[in-house]
Structure formats: C-alpha cells, structure tokens
Design a protein around this motif. Sequence first.
Motif, PDB file in Angstrom:
ATOM      1  N   LYS A 130       0.883  -1.161   0.000  1.00 43.63           N
ATOM      2  CA  LYS A 130       0.000   0.000   0.000  1.00 43.63           C
ATOM      3  C   LYS A 130       0.924   1.216   0.000  1.00 43.63           C
ATOM      4  O   LYS A 130       1.551   1.545   0.995  1.00 43.63           O
ATOM      5  N   GLN A 146      -6.384  -1.985  -4.756  1.00 40.26           N
ATOM      6  CA  GLN A 146      -5.117  -2.304  -4.097  1.00 40.26           C
ATOM      7  C   GLN A 146      -5.150  -1.905  -2.623  1.00 40.26           C
ATOM      8  O   GLN A 146      -4.703  -2.656  -1.754  1.00 40.26           O
ATOM      9  N   THR A 147      -5.703  -0.745  -2.329  1.00 44.37           N
ATOM     10  CA  THR A 147      -5.797  -0.276  -0.943  1.00 44.37           C
ATOM     11  C   THR A 147      -6.720  -1.175  -0.125  1.00 44.37           C
ATOM     12  O   THR A 147      -6.401  -1.544   1.011  1.00 44.37           O
ATOM     13  N   TYR A 189      -4.985  -4.477   0.663  1.00 47.11           N
ATOM     14  CA  TYR A 189      -4.035  -4.313   1.756  1.00 47.11           C
ATOM     15  C   TYR A 189      -4.768  -4.279   3.101  1.00 47.11           C
ATOM     16  O   TYR A 189      -4.355  -4.938   4.055  1.00 47.11           O
TER      17      TYR A 189
END
Length: 156
Positions: free
Chosen positions: A121, A143-144, A147
């Motif tokens: 991240k 993606q965040t 994570y």
Amino acid sequence: MKKVMLLLILAVCSQAAIAGEDQYQLEAQGAVREKLATVQLKSSCSLLAAMAKNDISKRPSAIASCDNDFSLSDGLNFSDMNTFNHNGETYVCGIASGKTALSRIGARFIFRNSDKHITFKYSKYPFLYSASDQSARTAVVIQTNQYRIEHDQYCK
C-alpha cells in the motif's frame, strides 16, 4: 541450582525465538527490495523525462512517472516491522521508505513467508492518479482495500 538452569533454558529459548523473528524480517526486507527493483526496472521515468525536454505536453506524464517508483540507489529504510503467525503461516508487516527521482515515498507491506508474496500500500500513486480514465483510480481503491483486508487478518 534448578532455578539457574531454568533461567538459562528460558534465556536460550527466548533468544532463539528472537533470532527466528529477525530471520523472517531479513527475508521480508530482501523480498521487498527485490520486488521494488523489478518495478524500478520497468519504470518509464528516464524515457518520459527525455521526451519532456523536447515536448512540453509530455511533462505531466514525466513528473508522474518519475515520482511514482522507489529509487533504490538512494537507499531504502525499514521500520515498524513485526512478525505474526496465523494458521501455520508466518507474516511480516512493516513500512519501507525511501525516495523517488523527485521526492520521498513510502509503502506499507505484508510479506507472507511461505510463498514470498508481498502486498503493498503505497503512500502515493501519482502515475495512476494522472490517468484520465476511471479504471486507474479504481485500481488504487482495489489495491488499498486488498491491503486493508490482509492487514486486518494477518497483522494483528
């Protein structure tokens, strides 16, 4: 005498546990460096910077690209590294920080020891945010979220 022996045994065991944790953290650092080096090799910073010298319209892309990836030649620092065990798997969670070609950058990471998988991240995503389509911004959100899910599951 028995108390002394017990203390010695406990001291040796605790040192072995600490050494094992350190080994996992060293493996994580190596894997993170390797992954970031691979990303850096694919960077288009130098190409776009050269194009921007002759074509001002390429300047925003050059800036975004050159501020997007770690510059490993400027060094890489690791902090807040912790080792966790879940369901027989060992995870190392931590922060890598360094520089891009233009400024500072950081990334939180989760390293799974069994298959050397790393989830990142990043502190910023200038190249993705400079894109005109919504799919790049959606990629940052995905993606965040990935994570966060892994962090909540493996880093506590």
